[in-house]
Design an enzyme around this catalytic site. Structure first.
Site, PDB file in Angstrom:
ATOM      1  N   LYS A  80     -50.582  -8.444   7.297  1.00 50.65           N
ATOM      2  CA  LYS A  80     -50.184  -7.635   6.141  1.00 50.65           C
ATOM      3  C   LYS A  80     -49.647  -8.552   5.042  1.00 50.65           C
ATOM      4  CE  LYS A  80     -47.247  -3.573   5.118  1.00 50.65           C
ATOM      5  NZ  LYS A  80     -46.210  -2.658   5.666  1.00 50.65           N
ATOM      6  N   SER A 155     -47.286   2.173   4.926  1.00 49.83           N
ATOM      7  CA  SER A 155     -47.810   1.296   3.906  1.00 49.83           C
ATOM      8  C   SER A 155     -48.819   0.271   4.420  1.00 49.83           C
ATOM      9  CB  SER A 155     -46.648   0.560   3.237  1.00 49.83           C
ATOM     10  OG  SER A 155     -46.015  -0.314   4.183  1.00 49.83           O
ATOM     11  N   SER A 179     -44.254   2.378   8.628  1.00 47.82           N
ATOM     12  CA  SER A 179     -45.478   1.768   8.093  1.00 47.82           C
ATOM     13  C   SER A 179     -46.362   1.024   9.078  1.00 47.82           C
ATOM     14  CB  SER A 179     -45.136   0.834   6.951  1.00 47.82           C
ATOM     15  OG  SER A 179     -44.789   1.603   5.833  1.00 47.82           O
TER      16      SER A 179
HETATM   17  N1  GLN Z   1     -43.292   5.673   3.901  1.00 48.14           N
HETATM   18  C1  GLN Z   1     -42.006   5.060   3.919  1.00 48.14           C
HETATM   19  C2  GLN Z   1     -41.627   4.641   2.521  1.00 48.14           C
HETATM   20  O1  GLN Z   1     -42.369   4.895   1.655  1.00 48.14           O
HETATM   21  C3  GLN Z   1     -41.971   3.916   4.878  1.00 48.14           C
HETATM   22  C4  GLN Z   1     -42.594   2.679   4.398  1.00 48.14           C
HETATM   23  C5  GLN Z   1     -42.499   1.535   5.345  1.00 48.14           C
HETATM   24  O2  GLN Z   1     -42.265   1.698   6.534  1.00 48.14           O
HETATM   25  N2  GLN Z   1     -42.647   0.335   4.801  1.00 48.14           N
HETATM   26  O3  GLN Z   1     -40.597   4.082   2.274  1.00 48.14           O
END
Ligand code: GLN
Length: 491
Positions: A80, A155, A179
């Site tokens: 990532k 994400s 994410s």
């Molecule tokens: N969807 C969550 C956010 O938007 C988690 C994102 C993540 O785990 N990086 O903050």
């Protein structure tokens, strides 16, 4: 001839170790696959063809010299784009870091290299890991290999899509509020969020430092465990890293694969009633609960009364920390600089750079966080959210006095169509309903494919006590041994 891209990481490693194939052949097969499908999937932001082939050649040379190879030597991995990679572009899905080539490797990437894995490139993500669909990337959305018109979760949608599209057998994600697990769930792959502090944040571009946790993504539970073992463990360069060995996640995955859960007590959270979740997701979840019971697990209901406040608490804590962490992107130190024509003040250049470099979701979070931390509002918002965090942690502590692990669906809905939720941020935040409590507590959780709804994958989440990561692997592997793995339609 075997299609090398269809093998599990464990199979690839065995084949390389036995001389049945070479690391170069395996790497080339994956690079070819990326070339064939990634214009449609957009899982990768950067493919490091030369670096990957050089790393693969080094593994083949070590093998030829009779050196002992690690358990994942020669296996390709997609990383990532939130982790720094020396000399290889790292954008965090943002325009503000476009063109930045970090001068150092993150700890995770160092460990991947030391283990002889082959880094194929960097994967797409929501900008600064803020989002649940990978639509907030500054470089266009990633498409779900199950249905290219749908989101791959976020994400870390790029990492999960790369697995589902057979572009890589292993990938790295980061999980602040879900994410790793959400993309796993909606792409039919496995995603594990380790215990906070069980994997190093050194070189992980910070979003919310008290929550961010890098971890493994794979197509099978055993592969995720093998990767977890390689990347986990204490790192003196991260002050929140836990000075303890990685729990025996590989042993636990192998034990679970025998399909026996006798003596294991699992809790279904009373407050996760299914409200706000799709009926098809809840049906697949309930069937899996029955399957787990058939394997010998005892299933009970456990109340976690404060879980319903997890979402609002997270959406104060995470933006607060982000507003502070993202202050470093000022047009001076890294990446983009806008408006520096010699006549403007430093402040004007900073402001123009941040205006041009950050997307709307990142700006929204910086504003919410700055507001929540401002004097006069701190106690009412940030302080209050921290108190809720303590109550949620107590819910977990008391739950784990009653059961070995908690189970729930991973996401309330299957992969939704691209564009369906971007107009209303709140709709996007709802995707985190089941994943966020674990981040606030700091424990480990894994998502494992458990079935299909409308032909799209559903994930089951297993949440375990801190530093009991092995437990979730055991349960996940047991479930996998009965429901199997899920293959998307051919691309
Ligand atoms: N969807 C969550 C956010 O938007 C988690 C994102 C993540 O785990 N990086 O903050």
């Amino acid at each position: 001839m075997t299609d090398l891209t269809r093998l599990t990481a464990a199979e690839v490693a065995d084949l390389v170790a036995s001389g049945g194939t070479s690391a170069v052949e395996v790497t080339q097969a994956h690079l070819d696959r990326i070339a064939a499908v990634d214009d449609r999937v957009n899982a990768f932001l950067h493919v490091d063809t030369e670096g990957a082939l050089a790393a693969a050649r080094a593994v083949d040379e070590r093998r030829a010299a009779g050196e002992e190879l690690g358990p994942l030597a020669g296996v390709p991995v997609a990383v990532k784009d939130v982790l720094t990679t020396k000399g290889v572009p790292t954008t965090v899905g943002s325009k503000i870091l476009e063109g930045w080539r970090p001068p150092y490797d993150s700890t995770l990437v160092q460990r991947l290299r030391a283990a002889g894995t082959v880094m194929l490139g960097k994967t797409n993500m929501d900008e600064f890991a803020m989002g649940s669909s990978t639509e907030y990337s500054a470089y266009g959305p990633t498409h779900n290999p199950w249905d290219l018109s749908r989101i791959p979760g976020g994400s870390g949608g790029g990492s999960a899509a790369a697995l589902a599209a057979y572009e890589a057998p292993l990938a790295i994600g980061s999980d602040t509020g879900g994410s790793i697990r959400q993309p796993g769930a909606v792409t039919g792959t496995v995603g594990a969020k380790p215990t906070y502090g069980g994997t190093s944040r050194y070189g992980l571009v910070a979003f919310s430092s008290s929550l961010d946790t890098p971890g493994p993504c794979a197509r099978t539970v055993l592969d995720a465990a093998l990767l977890h073992q390689v990347i986990g463990g204490h790192d003196p360069r991260d002050s929140t890293s836990i000075p303890q060995p990685v729990p025996d996640v590989v042993g636990a995955a192998k034990l679970g694969a025998t399909g026996d859960l006798t003596g294991v007590k699992l809790g279904v959270v009373t407050e996760f009633t299914g409200e706000g979740a799709e009926p098809g997701v809840m049906a697949a979840f309930r069937e899996s609960v029955e399957a787990l019971a058939k394997l010998g697990a005892e299933i009970v209901e456990v109340s976690c009364p404060h879980f319903k406040y997890a979402l609002p608490a997270y959406y104060l804590i995470a933006p607060s920390e982000c507003s502070s962490n993202l202050a470093r992107f000022d047009g001076v130190r890294f990446g983009l600089r806008t408006g520096d024509d010699g006549n403007r003040s430093l402040e004007e250049v900073m402001s123009l750079t941040r205006e041009a470099g950050f997307g709307p979701e990142v700006k929204r979070r910086i504003m919410i966080g700055t507001y929540a931390l401002s004097s006069g509002y701190y106690d009412a918002y940030y302080g209050q959210a921290q108190k809720v965090r303590t109550l949620i942690t107590r819910d977990f502590t008391s739950a784990f006095e009653q059961v070995d692990a908690l189970i729930s669906p991973t996401t309330p809905f299957v992969a939704f169509p691209i564009g369906a939720r971007t107009s209303d941020p709140y709709q996007m935040y709802l995707a985190d309903l089941f994943t966020i409590p674990t981040n606030l507590y700091g424990g480990p959780a894994i998502s494992v494919p458990c079935g299909l709804s409308d032909g799209l994958p559903v994930g089951l989440q297993i949440m375990a006590p801190t530093m009991a990561d092995d437990r979730m692997y055991r349960v996940a592997a047991a479930l996998e041994s009965t429901v199997g793995t899920f293959t998307p339609p051919a691309l």
